[in-house]
Design a protein around this motif. Structure first.
Motif, PDB file in Angstrom:
ATOM      1  N   ALA A 111      -4.391   9.361  -3.769  1.00  0.00           N
ATOM      2  CA  ALA A 111      -3.902   8.067  -4.566  1.00  0.00           C
ATOM      3  C   ALA A 111      -2.879   7.171  -3.955  1.00  0.00           C
ATOM      4  N   LEU A 112      -2.134   7.715  -3.333  1.00  0.00           N
ATOM      5  CA  LEU A 112      -1.031   7.058  -2.447  1.00  0.00           C
ATOM      6  C   LEU A 112      -1.743   6.289  -1.396  1.00  0.00           C
ATOM      7  N   ALA A 113      -2.875   6.584  -0.921  1.00  0.00           N
ATOM      8  CA  ALA A 113      -3.951   6.082   0.367  1.00  0.00           C
ATOM      9  C   ALA A 113      -4.282   4.699  -0.427  1.00  0.00           C
ATOM     10  N   TRP A 114      -5.163   5.292  -1.369  1.00  0.00           N
ATOM     11  CA  TRP A 114      -5.863   4.177  -1.889  1.00  0.00           C
ATOM     12  C   TRP A 114      -4.973   3.111  -2.719  1.00  0.00           C
ATOM     13  N   GLY A 115      -4.098   3.508  -3.354  1.00  0.00           N
ATOM     14  CA  GLY A 115      -3.139   2.608  -4.251  1.00  0.00           C
ATOM     15  C   GLY A 115      -2.590   1.824  -3.308  1.00  0.00           C
ATOM     16  N   GLY A 116      -2.008   2.162  -2.248  1.00  0.00           N
ATOM     17  CA  GLY A 116      -1.213   1.480  -1.129  1.00  0.00           C
ATOM     18  C   GLY A 116      -2.292   0.388  -0.534  1.00  0.00           C
ATOM     19  N   SER A 117      -3.403   0.656  -0.337  1.00  0.00           N
ATOM     20  CA  SER A 117      -4.542  -0.177   0.209  1.00  0.00           C
ATOM     21  C   SER A 117      -4.565  -1.713  -0.546  1.00  0.00           C
ATOM     22  N   PHE A 118      -4.527  -1.629  -1.828  1.00  0.00           N
ATOM     23  CA  PHE A 118      -4.459  -2.927  -2.485  1.00  0.00           C
ATOM     24  C   PHE A 118      -3.258  -3.642  -1.848  1.00  0.00           C
ATOM     25  N   VAL A 119      -2.071  -3.210  -1.901  1.00  0.00           N
ATOM     26  CA  VAL A 119      -1.168  -4.313  -1.163  1.00  0.00           C
ATOM     27  C   VAL A 119      -1.534  -4.600   0.347  1.00  0.00           C
ATOM     28  N   VAL A 135      -0.523   2.331 -10.536  1.00  0.00           N
ATOM     29  CA  VAL A 135       0.617   2.833 -10.603  1.00  0.00           C
ATOM     30  C   VAL A 135       1.177   2.712  -9.057  1.00  0.00           C
ATOM     31  N   VAL A 136       0.477   3.250  -8.070  1.00  0.00           N
ATOM     32  CA  VAL A 136       0.936   3.318  -6.804  1.00  0.00           C
ATOM     33  C   VAL A 136       1.084   1.736  -6.360  1.00  0.00           C
ATOM     34  N   ALA A 137       0.053   1.045  -6.541  1.00  0.00           N
ATOM     35  CA  ALA A 137      -0.048  -0.352  -5.874  1.00  0.00           C
ATOM     36  C   ALA A 137       1.129  -1.048  -6.431  1.00  0.00           C
ATOM     37  N   ALA A 138       1.474  -0.843  -7.956  1.00  0.00           N
ATOM     38  CA  ALA A 138       2.836  -1.534  -8.408  1.00  0.00           C
ATOM     39  C   ALA A 138       4.068  -1.149  -7.650  1.00  0.00           C
ATOM     40  N   ALA A 139       4.216   0.268  -7.526  1.00  0.00           N
ATOM     41  CA  ALA A 139       5.328   0.934  -6.721  1.00  0.00           C
ATOM     42  C   ALA A 139       5.316   0.148  -5.273  1.00  0.00           C
ATOM     43  N   VAL A 140       4.266   0.343  -4.629  1.00  0.00           N
ATOM     44  CA  VAL A 140       4.324  -0.069  -3.395  1.00  0.00           C
ATOM     45  C   VAL A 140       4.607  -1.797  -3.311  1.00  0.00           C
ATOM     46  N   ALA A 141       4.038  -2.408  -4.013  1.00  0.00           N
ATOM     47  CA  ALA A 141       4.425  -3.816  -4.084  1.00  0.00           C
ATOM     48  C   ALA A 141       5.683  -4.305  -4.374  1.00  0.00           C
ATOM     49  N   PHE A 142       6.357  -3.485  -5.229  1.00  0.00           N
ATOM     50  CA  PHE A 142       7.824  -3.655  -5.561  1.00  0.00           C
ATOM     51  C   PHE A 142       8.735  -3.266  -4.330  1.00  0.00           C
ATOM     52  N   LEU A 143       8.279  -2.092  -3.604  1.00  0.00           N
ATOM     53  CA  LEU A 143       9.224  -1.747  -2.611  1.00  0.00           C
ATOM     54  C   LEU A 143       9.016  -2.352  -1.405  1.00  0.00           C
ATOM     55  N   VAL A 144       7.795  -3.026  -1.121  1.00  0.00           N
ATOM     56  CA  VAL A 144       7.412  -3.655   0.096  1.00  0.00           C
ATOM     57  C   VAL A 144       7.565  -5.050   0.091  1.00  0.00           C
ATOM     58  N   LEU A 145       7.080  -5.748  -1.056  1.00  0.00           N
ATOM     59  CA  LEU A 145       7.095  -7.163  -1.112  1.00  0.00           C
ATOM     60  C   LEU A 145       7.951  -7.644  -2.110  1.00  0.00           C
ATOM     61  N   GLY A 146       8.890  -6.772  -2.807  1.00  0.00           N
ATOM     62  CA  GLY A 146       9.635  -7.188  -3.962  1.00  0.00           C
ATOM     63  C   GLY A 146       8.906  -7.758  -5.217  1.00  0.00           C
ATOM     64  N   GLN A 147       7.866  -7.638  -5.624  1.00  0.00           N
ATOM     65  CA  GLN A 147       7.084  -8.034  -6.494  1.00  0.00           C
ATOM     66  C   GLN A 147       7.457  -7.325  -7.746  1.00  0.00           C
TER      67      GLN A 147
END
Length: 305
Positions: free
Chosen positions: A9-17, A250-262
Motif C-alpha cells: 500500500a505504501l509503495a503503490w500509494g506513494g507512486s501516484f505522487v 490514504v497513503v497518496a494524500a499523506a505522501v503529497a502532504f509530507l513531500v509536496l505540502g499539498q
C-alpha cells in the motif's frame, strides 16, 4: 500478512505522487513505457525462476495475456500518466480506487455474472465519489475535470482488463501471464509515445527530484511492488488484495502532504469515503466470505494452541 499488505500500500500509494512529480518534467507515455520496461526486467526472470511454463499454448493463454497487456497495463497507465499532468496524485489515487466497482459492474454486463439493484447503487456511489473529487464547473471544462476524466478512463481500462482476462480460461500461471503483459504493455506504451511525437528531455533539464520520483515509481512501486503483489495473491487471495486500492488514496494524500505540502481537502476525503462505501456495497458478498475465512482461521489457530 499485515506487513506485506502495508508495504505494498505504501509503495503503490506513494507512486501516484511520484508520477505527478515525474510527468511535470518528461513525456507521460515515455515514462509509463519505461516504468513497465523496468518492471518486465524483474517480473520475467521471476516468472522463469518460479513457474514451470512460460510459453503460451492456447488462444486462451494469448487472450488473457493480451487483455492484460492492452487494458490493465497499456490503457490504464496511458490515461493515468497523461491525466496526472492535470490533477494531484492524491486525487488520481481516489479516482483509480473506483476500478474494483467498475470491474464488478462490467463483469455483470459482459460476463453475465449475477448482479442486482445494490450493485447499481454501489456503482452510482463510485461515480458520485469521483464527481465530489473533480468538482466540475458546469460553465467551464477545467483542467481538474479533464484530468479526473482521463484518470477515470484509466480505471475503466483497468476494469476492462480484469474482466477481459476472466473471459478466457488460460492454462498459464498468473505470474507467467503477468510477465507477458508487462512486456506487451511496455511495448505498446513506448510505441504510443513515438506515435504521439514524444521525445526524451535533455538530461540537464531534468531536476534531481524528478529522477528520484521516477526511480521510485519504476523500481519500488513497479518491479518491487509486483513481486509483493504476487506473494499476496498466492497467500491471501484476490479479494483481500483488492483492498489495497482503498489504502492507496490514504497513503497518496499523506505522501503529497509530507513531500509536496499539498493540503488534504474535505471534498477529496468525502469523495474517497463515498467510493469506499460503493465498493463495500458491490463487493459485500466477497468481503463477507473473506471475513468468515479469516475468523475461521483464527478459531482453528486458537484451537491448535
Amino acid at each position: 500478512m499485515l506487513v506485506p499488505f502495508a508495504v505494498l500500500a505504501l509503495a503503490w500509494g506513494g507512486s501516484f505522487v511520484g508520477i505527478e512529480i515525474a510527468v511535470a518534467h518528461a513525456p507521460p507515455l515515455l515514462l509509463a513505457g519505461l516504468r513497465y520496461a523496468v518492471a518486465a526486467a524483474v517480473v520475467v526472470p521471476y516468472a522463469l525462476a518460479t513457474e514451470s511454463r512460460l510459453v503460451p499454448r492456447s488462444w486462451d493463454d494469448l487472450g488473457a495475456a493480451g487483455a492484460a497487456a492492452a487494458f490493465t497495463i497499456a490503457g490504464y497507465q496511458a490515461f493515468l500518466f497523461v491525466g496526472s499532468q492535470y490533477v494531484p496524485g492524491s486525487v488520481a489515487a481516489v479516482v483509480v480506487s473506483t476500478s474494483p466497482v467498475v470491474t464488478a459492474l462490467l463483469a455483470g454486463v459482459l460476463l453475465h455474472e449475477s448482479s442486482d439493484a445494490a450493485d447499481g447503487v454501489g456503482f452510482v456511489l463510485g461515480l458520485a465519489g469521483v464527481v465530489l473529487v473533480a468538482r466540475p464547473d458546469p460553465g467551464a471544462l477545467g483542467g481538474t475535470a479533464v484530468g479526473v476524466g482521463l484518470v477515470f478512463l484509466g480505471a475503466v481500462s483497468f476494469a476492462l482488463g480484469a474482466v477481459g482476462t476472466r473471459s478466457f480460461d488460460p492454462t498459464l500461471p498468473t505470474t507467467a501471464i503477468q510477465a507477458w503483459a508487462t512486456v506487451g504493455g511496455a511495448a505498446a506504451l513506448l510505441v504510443g509515445s513515438v506515435l504521439r511525437g514524444e521525445s526524451p528531455p535533455a538530461p540537464s533539464t531534468v531536476p534531481l527530484e524528478a529522477l528520484v520520483a521516477f526511480a521510485y515509481v519504476a523500481l519500488v512501486a513497479g518491479a518491487g511492488g509486483y513481486l509483493l503483489y504476487f506473494r499476496l495473491l498466492a497467500t491471501v487471495g484476490a479479494t483481500e488484495t483488492t483492498l489495497i486500492s482503498y489504502a492507496e488514496p490514504v497513503v497518496a494524500a499523506a505522501v503529497a502532504f509530507l513531500v509536496l505540502g499539498q493540503p488534504i481537502t474535505a471534498p477529496t476525503l468525502v469523495g474517497f469515503g463515498v467510493v469506499a462505501v460503493g465498493f463495500g456495497v458491490v463487493e459485500r458478498d466477497r468481503l463477507r466470505r473473506a471475513v468468515d475465512r479469516r475468523l475461521a482461521a483464527r478459531i482453528v489457530g486458537r484451537a491448535d494452541h
